[in-house]
Design a protein around this motif. Sequence first.
Motif, PDB file in Angstrom:
ATOM      1  N   LEU A 188      38.382  51.178  64.107  1.00 15.67           N
ATOM      2  CA  LEU A 188      39.302  52.044  63.291  1.00 15.67           C
ATOM      3  C   LEU A 188      38.465  52.921  62.622  1.00 15.67           C
ATOM      4  N   PHE A 189      37.337  52.460  61.937  1.00 17.26           N
ATOM      5  CA  PHE A 189      36.584  53.055  61.061  1.00 17.26           C
ATOM      6  C   PHE A 189      35.625  54.188  61.834  1.00 17.26           C
ATOM      7  N   VAL A 190      35.107  53.618  62.961  1.00 22.99           N
ATOM      8  CA  VAL A 190      34.461  54.843  63.698  1.00 22.99           C
ATOM      9  C   VAL A 190      35.192  55.682  64.116  1.00 22.99           C
ATOM     10  N   LEU A 191      36.446  55.252  64.605  1.00 17.30           N
ATOM     11  CA  LEU A 191      37.397  56.356  64.940  1.00 17.30           C
ATOM     12  C   LEU A 191      37.722  57.443  63.835  1.00 17.30           C
ATOM     13  N   PHE A 192      38.020  56.921  62.947  1.00 17.10           N
ATOM     14  CA  PHE A 192      38.037  57.497  61.581  1.00 17.10           C
ATOM     15  C   PHE A 192      37.085  58.738  61.463  1.00 17.10           C
ATOM     16  N   CYS A 193      35.901  58.178  61.279  1.00 16.89           N
ATOM     17  CA  CYS A 193      34.673  58.919  60.944  1.00 16.89           C
ATOM     18  C   CYS A 193      34.603  60.267  62.244  1.00 16.89           C
ATOM     19  N   ALA A 194      34.823  59.850  63.513  1.00 11.76           N
ATOM     20  CA  ALA A 194      34.837  60.729  64.471  1.00 11.76           C
ATOM     21  C   ALA A 194      35.626  61.662  64.392  1.00 11.76           C
ATOM     22  N   ASN A 195      36.750  61.273  63.857  1.00 14.94           N
ATOM     23  CA  ASN A 195      37.960  62.375  63.898  1.00 14.94           C
ATOM     24  C   ASN A 195      37.545  63.238  62.531  1.00 14.94           C
ATOM     25  N   VAL A 196      36.970  63.024  61.403  1.00 15.32           N
ATOM     26  CA  VAL A 196      36.686  63.748  60.264  1.00 15.32           C
ATOM     27  C   VAL A 196      35.414  64.475  60.784  1.00 15.32           C
ATOM     28  N   LYS A 197      34.635  64.211  61.500  1.00 15.85           N
ATOM     29  CA  LYS A 197      33.474  64.969  62.017  1.00 15.85           C
ATOM     30  C   LYS A 197      34.203  65.927  63.037  1.00 15.85           C
ATOM     31  N   ALA A 198      34.954  65.717  63.897  1.00 21.14           N
ATOM     32  CA  ALA A 198      35.585  66.727  64.613  1.00 21.14           C
ATOM     33  C   ALA A 198      36.255  67.708  63.999  1.00 21.14           C
ATOM     34  N   GLN A 199      36.791  67.216  62.714  1.00 25.32           N
ATOM     35  CA  GLN A 199      37.334  68.556  62.097  1.00 25.32           C
ATOM     36  C   GLN A 199      36.499  69.212  61.078  1.00 25.32           C
ATOM     37  N   LYS A 200      35.263  68.742  60.983  1.00 22.96           N
ATOM     38  CA  LYS A 200      34.245  69.364  59.983  1.00 22.96           C
ATOM     39  C   LYS A 200      33.499  70.175  60.946  1.00 22.96           C
ATOM     40  N   GLN A 201      33.791  71.429  60.903  1.00 22.58           N
ATOM     41  CA  GLN A 201      32.927  72.547  61.736  1.00 22.58           C
ATOM     42  C   GLN A 201      31.818  73.152  60.823  1.00 22.58           C
ATOM     43  N   ASP A 202      30.663  72.857  61.178  1.00 23.99           N
ATOM     44  CA  ASP A 202      29.537  73.375  60.239  1.00 23.99           C
ATOM     45  C   ASP A 202      29.199  74.878  60.844  1.00 23.99           C
ATOM     46  N   THR A 203      29.250  74.831  62.171  1.00 25.69           N
ATOM     47  CA  THR A 203      28.938  76.312  62.615  1.00 25.69           C
ATOM     48  C   THR A 203      29.837  76.490  63.952  1.00 25.69           C
ATOM     49  N   ILE A 204      30.424  77.921  63.514  1.00 29.85           N
ATOM     50  CA  ILE A 204      31.434  78.262  64.887  1.00 29.85           C
ATOM     51  C   ILE A 204      30.880  79.698  65.184  1.00 29.85           C
ATOM     52  N   VAL A 205      30.775  79.757  66.522  1.00 30.49           N
ATOM     53  CA  VAL A 205      30.231  80.894  66.998  1.00 30.49           C
ATOM     54  C   VAL A 205      31.097  81.891  67.737  1.00 30.49           C
ATOM     55  N   VAL A 206      31.075  83.022  67.473  1.00 29.18           N
ATOM     56  CA  VAL A 206      32.039  84.051  68.133  1.00 29.18           C
ATOM     57  C   VAL A 206      31.085  84.921  69.066  1.00 29.18           C
ATOM     58  N   ALA A 207      31.514  85.209  70.305  1.00 27.13           N
ATOM     59  CA  ALA A 207      30.919  85.913  71.462  1.00 27.13           C
ATOM     60  C   ALA A 207      31.912  86.669  72.194  1.00 27.13           C
ATOM     61  N   GLN A 208      31.805  87.825  72.427  1.00 23.18           N
ATOM     62  CA  GLN A 208      32.632  88.635  73.357  1.00 23.18           C
ATOM     63  C   GLN A 208      32.406  88.054  74.756  1.00 23.18           C
ATOM     64  N   ASP A 209      31.370  87.549  75.227  1.00 17.99           N
ATOM     65  CA  ASP A 209      31.137  87.194  76.461  1.00 17.99           C
ATOM     66  C   ASP A 209      31.611  85.817  76.913  1.00 17.99           C
ATOM     67  N   GLY A 210      32.198  85.219  75.772  1.00 18.45           N
ATOM     68  CA  GLY A 210      32.762  83.796  76.143  1.00 18.45           C
ATOM     69  C   GLY A 210      31.744  82.686  75.878  1.00 18.45           C
ATOM     70  N   SER A 211      30.538  82.858  75.452  1.00 20.03           N
ATOM     71  CA  SER A 211      29.674  81.914  75.421  1.00 20.03           C
ATOM     72  C   SER A 211      29.671  81.277  73.876  1.00 20.03           C
ATOM     73  N   GLY A 212      30.856  81.665  73.069  1.00 21.03           N
ATOM     74  CA  GLY A 212      31.025  80.926  72.026  1.00 21.03           C
ATOM     75  C   GLY A 212      32.236  80.414  71.917  1.00 21.03           C
ATOM     76  N   LYS A 213      32.746  79.593  70.811  1.00 18.07           N
ATOM     77  CA  LYS A 213      34.068  79.041  70.855  1.00 18.07           C
ATOM     78  C   LYS A 213      35.214  79.903  70.570  1.00 18.07           C
ATOM     79  N   TYR A 214      34.791  81.224  70.169  1.00 18.38           N
ATOM     80  CA  TYR A 214      35.809  82.390  70.030  1.00 18.38           C
ATOM     81  C   TYR A 214      35.320  83.532  70.581  1.00 18.38           C
TER      82      TYR A 214
END
Length: 317
Positions: free
Chosen positions: A11-37
Amino acid sequence: MFAKAVKILILFVLFCANVKAQKQDTIVVAQDGSGKYRNIQEAVESVRAFMDYTVTIYIKNGVYKEKIVIPSWIKNVEIIGEDAFKTVITNNDHANMNKMGTFRTYTVKVEGNNITFRNLTIENNAEQLGQAVALHTEGDRLIFINCRFLGNQDTVYTGTEGTRLWFTDCYIEGTTDFIFGPSTALFEHCTIYSKRDSYITAASTSKDTKYGYVFKNCKLTAALDVTKVYLGRPWRPYAATVFMNCELGKHILPVGWHNWKNPENEKTVRYAEYMNTGEGASTKERVKWSKQLNKKEAAEYTVEKIFKINNNWYPHK
């Protein structure tokens, strides 16, 4: 007992994984679709509210035609372009479009605090049919590094009293009052380009605010046919604007400053210069209600003192 311990560990590992998933350190934006947005506003809206860690929104080269709002609940974000000349955020609203008025014309509006912009262009390329803001700021502790602000009338609006902005190594262009508003803003090593005979600044500094606009080690340039430019005029009576160790081109008028056709402003404005150079720096014909700082007075214009309003802030690159 062992099984229970294993279950707790899982349960602790799953909780940490969920927190890490929510914590975005870098978000990439690209018009060609190579980023997340593919667009910037979507990336901004994906950032969690009131974060206590820094998130980077990295924008790949492209021309992004968007009208962006960074809301007040977004803080601690760095918005970084791939290349200042090739990462362009643009729009074309102007004040006379559908009775929009000046303050809704922005291309980018920043309401959040502790936001840094780096290596990108923010543009309002509307036809010259009225005021057209490229950057509209309301947040505190905003930093702009190696950015370009393109427009005509009212390019950069520093819109909220008591907020602090730092522009360094930036390029700002416009026609009339293209840096205006009530904020405390320090411009260092910036190029200020006038596209028309008119006024550069229109500060509306409040009476109780010591520092308004401070330009240090900047270069004031102009289009070839521009020959009559004022350093500033007061949007409000206690406008505060200082040019220090700047290179002033020959387009700067000998009188330097304008009273906005109201002699009463001459009694209250706080316009000053110190050790400027260039063909437009001569003080022989400056208006008598502006001031030439002495060395002791100039020494008061430090980062620490300029930005000490409600609390200390020491911006850095």
